[in-house]
Design an enzyme around this catalytic site. Structure first.
Site, PDB file in Angstrom:
ATOM      1  N   ASP A   1       2.321  -6.860   2.523  1.00  0.00           N
ATOM      2  CA  ASP A   1       1.191  -6.011   2.922  1.00  0.00           C
ATOM      3  C   ASP A   1       1.725  -4.721   3.562  1.00  0.00           C
ATOM      4  O   ASP A   1       1.138  -4.215   4.532  1.00  0.00           O
ATOM      5  CB  ASP A   1       0.253  -6.754   3.868  1.00  0.00           C
ATOM      6  CG  ASP A   1      -1.075  -6.028   4.064  1.00  0.00           C
ATOM      7  OD1 ASP A   1      -1.329  -5.042   3.359  1.00  0.00           O
ATOM      8  OD2 ASP A   1      -1.858  -6.450   4.942  1.00  0.00           O
TER       9      ASP A   1
ATOM     10  N   ASN B   1      -6.727   0.783  -2.214  1.00  0.00           N
ATOM     11  CA  ASN B   1      -7.378   1.622  -1.189  1.00  0.00           C
ATOM     12  C   ASN B   1      -6.657   2.950  -0.985  1.00  0.00           C
ATOM     13  O   ASN B   1      -6.306   3.327   0.123  1.00  0.00           O
ATOM     14  CB  ASN B   1      -7.531   0.861   0.135  1.00  0.00           C
ATOM     15  CG  ASN B   1      -6.212   0.360   0.696  1.00  0.00           C
ATOM     16  OD1 ASN B   1      -5.245   0.184  -0.035  1.00  0.00           O
ATOM     17  ND2 ASN B   1      -6.171   0.116   1.991  1.00  0.00           N
TER      18      ASN B   1
ATOM     19  N   HIS C   1      -2.455 -12.640   2.657  1.00  0.00           N
ATOM     20  CA  HIS C   1      -2.057 -12.689   4.075  1.00  0.00           C
ATOM     21  C   HIS C   1      -2.819 -13.687   4.964  1.00  0.00           C
ATOM     22  O   HIS C   1      -3.577 -13.303   5.851  1.00  0.00           O
ATOM     23  CB  HIS C   1      -2.077 -11.307   4.714  1.00  0.00           C
ATOM     24  CG  HIS C   1      -3.235 -10.405   4.365  1.00  0.00           C
ATOM     25  ND1 HIS C   1      -4.527 -10.832   4.285  1.00  0.00           N
ATOM     26  CD2 HIS C   1      -3.255  -9.076   4.104  1.00  0.00           C
ATOM     27  CE1 HIS C   1      -5.285  -9.808   3.976  1.00  0.00           C
ATOM     28  NE2 HIS C   1      -4.554  -8.736   3.866  1.00  0.00           N
TER      29      HIS C   1
ATOM     30  N   HIS D   1      -8.849  -9.764   0.619  1.00  0.00           N
ATOM     31  CA  HIS D   1      -8.617  -9.612   2.056  1.00  0.00           C
ATOM     32  C   HIS D   1      -9.742 -10.387   2.727  1.00  0.00           C
ATOM     33  O   HIS D   1     -10.909 -10.012   2.642  1.00  0.00           O
ATOM     34  CB  HIS D   1      -8.685  -8.133   2.438  1.00  0.00           C
ATOM     35  CG  HIS D   1      -8.469  -7.899   3.890  1.00  0.00           C
ATOM     36  ND1 HIS D   1      -7.354  -7.262   4.374  1.00  0.00           N
ATOM     37  CD2 HIS D   1      -9.206  -8.236   4.980  1.00  0.00           C
ATOM     38  CE1 HIS D   1      -7.409  -7.219   5.698  1.00  0.00           C
ATOM     39  NE2 HIS D   1      -8.529  -7.797   6.083  1.00  0.00           N
TER      40      HIS D   1
ATOM     41  N   HIS E   1       1.562   3.841   8.211  1.00  0.00           N
ATOM     42  CA  HIS E   1       0.852   4.973   8.822  1.00  0.00           C
ATOM     43  C   HIS E   1       1.930   5.735   9.584  1.00  0.00           C
ATOM     44  O   HIS E   1       2.953   5.158   9.968  1.00  0.00           O
ATOM     45  CB  HIS E   1      -0.216   4.478   9.803  1.00  0.00           C
ATOM     46  CG  HIS E   1      -1.257   3.614   9.161  1.00  0.00           C
ATOM     47  ND1 HIS E   1      -2.299   4.132   8.422  1.00  0.00           N
ATOM     48  CD2 HIS E   1      -1.417   2.268   9.138  1.00  0.00           C
ATOM     49  CE1 HIS E   1      -3.054   3.132   7.977  1.00  0.00           C
ATOM     50  NE2 HIS E   1      -2.531   1.993   8.382  1.00  0.00           N
TER      51      HIS E   1
ATOM     52  N   HIS F   1       0.881  -1.177   0.000  1.00  0.00           N
ATOM     53  CA  HIS F   1       0.000   0.000   0.000  1.00  0.00           C
ATOM     54  C   HIS F   1       0.915   1.222   0.000  1.00  0.00           C
ATOM     55  O   HIS F   1       1.565   1.495   1.007  1.00  0.00           O
ATOM     56  CB  HIS F   1      -0.873   0.032   1.260  1.00  0.00           C
ATOM     57  CG  HIS F   1      -1.753  -1.170   1.418  1.00  0.00           C
ATOM     58  ND1 HIS F   1      -3.076  -1.193   1.021  1.00  0.00           N
ATOM     59  CD2 HIS F   1      -1.500  -2.400   1.934  1.00  0.00           C
ATOM     60  CE1 HIS F   1      -3.599  -2.390   1.291  1.00  0.00           C
ATOM     61  NE2 HIS F   1      -2.660  -3.133   1.841  1.00  0.00           N
ATOM     62  N   PHE F   2       0.991   1.921  -1.122  1.00  0.00           N
ATOM     63  CA  PHE F   2       1.908   3.065  -1.215  1.00  0.00           C
ATOM     64  C   PHE F   2       1.188   4.414  -1.103  1.00  0.00           C
ATOM     65  O   PHE F   2       1.794   5.465  -1.275  1.00  0.00           O
ATOM     66  CB  PHE F   2       2.779   2.971  -2.470  1.00  0.00           C
ATOM     67  CG  PHE F   2       3.929   1.980  -2.332  1.00  0.00           C
ATOM     68  CD1 PHE F   2       4.251   1.414  -1.105  1.00  0.00           C
ATOM     69  CD2 PHE F   2       4.689   1.619  -3.436  1.00  0.00           C
ATOM     70  CE1 PHE F   2       5.313   0.506  -0.972  1.00  0.00           C
ATOM     71  CE2 PHE F   2       5.758   0.719  -3.314  1.00  0.00           C
ATOM     72  CZ  PHE F   2       6.064   0.165  -2.087  1.00  0.00           C
ATOM     73  N   ARG F   3      -0.118   4.393  -0.856  1.00  0.00           N
ATOM     74  CA  ARG F   3      -0.879   5.583  -0.402  1.00  0.00           C
ATOM     75  C   ARG F   3      -0.959   6.729  -1.394  1.00  0.00           C
ATOM     76  O   ARG F   3      -1.315   7.840  -0.993  1.00  0.00           O
ATOM     77  CB  ARG F   3      -0.275   6.131   0.905  1.00  0.00           C
ATOM     78  CG  ARG F   3       0.035   5.111   1.991  1.00  0.00           C
ATOM     79  CD  ARG F   3      -1.199   4.394   2.418  1.00  0.00           C
ATOM     80  NE  ARG F   3      -1.011   3.654   3.663  1.00  0.00           N
ATOM     81  CZ  ARG F   3      -1.812   2.671   4.040  1.00  0.00           C
ATOM     82  NH1 ARG F   3      -2.830   2.288   3.281  1.00  0.00           N
ATOM     83  NH2 ARG F   3      -1.625   2.046   5.178  1.00  0.00           N
TER      84      ARG F   3
HETATM   85  O1  DOR Z   1      -3.594  -3.713   8.408  1.00  0.00           O
HETATM   86  C1  DOR Z   1      -3.873  -3.452   7.239  1.00  0.00           C
HETATM   87  N1  DOR Z   1      -3.684  -2.236   6.735  1.00  0.00           N
HETATM   88  N2  DOR Z   1      -4.383  -4.407   6.459  1.00  0.00           N
HETATM   89  C2  DOR Z   1      -4.866  -4.141   5.242  1.00  0.00           C
HETATM   90  O2  DOR Z   1      -5.311  -5.032   4.572  1.00  0.00           O
HETATM   91  C3  DOR Z   1      -4.893  -2.756   4.738  1.00  0.00           C
HETATM   92  C4  DOR Z   1      -3.811  -2.005   5.338  1.00  0.00           C
HETATM   93  C5  DOR Z   1      -3.823  -0.520   5.072  1.00  0.00           C
HETATM   94  O3  DOR Z   1      -4.065  -0.149   3.917  1.00  0.00           O
HETATM   95  O4  DOR Z   1      -3.563   0.242   5.997  1.00  0.00           O
END
Ligand code: DOR
Length: 444
Positions: free
Chosen positions: A307, A93, A229, A175, A311, A61-63
């Site tokens: 995964d 996402n 996962h 997921h 944050h 997840h590179f946001r």
């Molecule tokens: O803990 C998680 N964070 N699991 C996920 O599947 C999504 C991810 C996120 O995008 O923060």
């Protein structure tokens, strides 16, 4: 054209054997065992080092776009280069979500300008975007959140799931945590008070119900499906029973993945690490760790991915349940697994297959994932004896922390080449390098 590199006397982990030989990287391709007269712009004595295919991490997840205070495609890919990861497949996402072809193409354009290594992006499913899913081409496949996590993507209704599995052709990954079970557990625990409650809310049952449900869809529709996962022994059992039921393993439509944090952490780590190990799916028990290692070693689980879900520390330091789920790992995953090899938990060949050839095969990635003649020169040189301690201050991820801060690991990437270009020289990442869009072997 990239400069050429002659890597001499490396212990090369080839698809079916490990041999000491020289490898020439020229014209962006791998040339095994070149003639003794071969020359190159650079010659590297790799005696005592191992040469592996570059890691393909099929879940990060590179946001970017929209949440770039946590990570972006440049910083995430910088972490990849330092960690020996030459290709990443990124999740939908973001903000906006990658749930249309337009958003997918916009992300690919963004990556072309920012990503140091090679990239691909999943298209995310919603209850009503099946037409977009059917049109999408420049993607490894479809991601379904059958159970919500970070963000608001969720497809939980049976009818919508049936339609996606019936009408689309791209491989699907999911997921798997059952939304109804998670909500009921959360209600019972009044939303949860401590991080330990996270594993009671997102419990074993939630993972198993959702994995069983999605495997059932995949098997009925004979649709290629990848369980992201896996976190429980019971899911390993489901997978094993399915594989055992097949006449031939090649008839399988289901593959599965494990992350380093589910192999290495369990609920006992909450006391020490709190929200730093708060993840979805949650970390489970020591017995689950043991079963996951066995499943990886016996091939019930084929892929290792991170995964990587960064944050900021400030966000993570909020009290539960405000603290968000997810941890960064992409720059340490190979070292963590090499360290596990040194500890005798698994073999180098198993790790290399699960981090390179297996994801390439599952996602139909063209010309990557093997040290083979003519394959793309995405390779990583590792020193199995190098000791280094993971330090927050040295992390390349924008989030600037790791749950493994202070942990000494033995076995580290020392050089990474992407498309024949040296993108990590052991100390510095070439931040000016740009990776390429991954191509897929598919008839579409
Ligand atoms: O803990 C998680 N964070 N699991 C996920 O599947 C999504 C991810 C996120 O995008 O923060």
């Amino acid at each position: 054209m990239p400069e050429s590199y002659l890597i001499k006397n490396a212990t090369c982990v080839l698809p079916h054997a490990t041999h000491t030989m020289s490898v020439l990287l020229a014209d962006g391709k791998i040339h095994l065992d070149p003639p003794a007269t071969a020359t190159a712009d650079h010659t590297i004595d790799a005696t005592g080092l191992h040469l592996l295919p570059g890691v393909i991490d099929d879940q990060v997840h590179f946001r970017d776009p929209g949440l770039t205070h946590k990570e972006d495609l440049h910083t995430g890919s910088r972490a990849c280069a330092a960690g020996g990861v030459t290709t990443f497949l990124e999740m939908p996402n973001t903000k906006p979500t990658t749930t249309s072809c337009e958003a997918l193409h916009a992300k690919l354009d963004l990556a072309a300008g920012k990503s140091i290594v090679n990239y691909g992006f999943y298209i995310g499913a919603t209850p009503d975007n099946v037409e977009e899913l059917k049109k999408a081409k420049r993607t490894p496949g479809i991601k379904i959140f059958i159970g919500s996590s970070t963000g608001n993507l969720l497809v939980d209704e049976q009818e919508a799931l049936e339609r996606i599995f019936a009408e689309t052709k791209l491989p699907i990954c999911a997921h798997c945590e059952d939304e109804t079970t998670v909500r009921a557990n959360a209600a019972q625990l009044d939303g949860g008070k401590t991080h330990r409650d996270h594993s009671k809310i997102r419990n074993h049952e939630a993972a198993v119900i959702a994995t069983r449900r999605s495997m059932d869809l995949a098997i009925r529709h004979q649709h290629h499906f990848h369980v992201l996962h896996v976190s429980t022994a019971a899911e390993c059992q489901l997978l094993q029973a399915y594989y055992a039921s097949l006449e031939h393993i090649n008839d399988s439509v289901v593959s599965a993945e494990v992350c380093p944090h589910h192999l290495l952490f369990n609920v006992e780590d909450y006391d020490r690490l709190g929200s730093l190990v708060q993840m979805n799916p949650s970390i489970k028990d020591a017995t689950d760790n043991a079963r996951l290692w066995a499943a990886l070693n016996e091939g019930t689980i084929q892929v290792i991915a991170t995964d990587h879900a960064p944050h900021t520390l400030e966000e993570k330091q909020q009290p539960y349940p405000q603290s968000p789920s997810g941890l960064p790992a992409v720059e340490n995953s190979l070292a963590l697994m090499l360290n596990a090899v040194n500890e005798g938990r698994t073999s180098l060949e198993r790790v290399v297959d699960a981090m390179t050839a297996a994801p390439a095969k599952i996602w139909n990635i063209a010309n990557k994932g093997q040290l083979s003649d003519g394959f793309d020169a995405d390779v990583v040189l590792v020193d199995m004896n190098k000791k280094r301690t993971v330090r927050n201050a040295e992390q390349q991820t924008k989030s600037g922390w790791s749950p493994w801060d202070g942990v000494e690991l033995t076995g580290w990437p020392v050089k990474t080449w992407c498309n024949g270009n040296l993108v990590f020289d052991g100390e510095r990442v070439d931040v000016d390098h740009r990776g390429q869009e991954v191509q897929f072997n598919r008839e579409d």
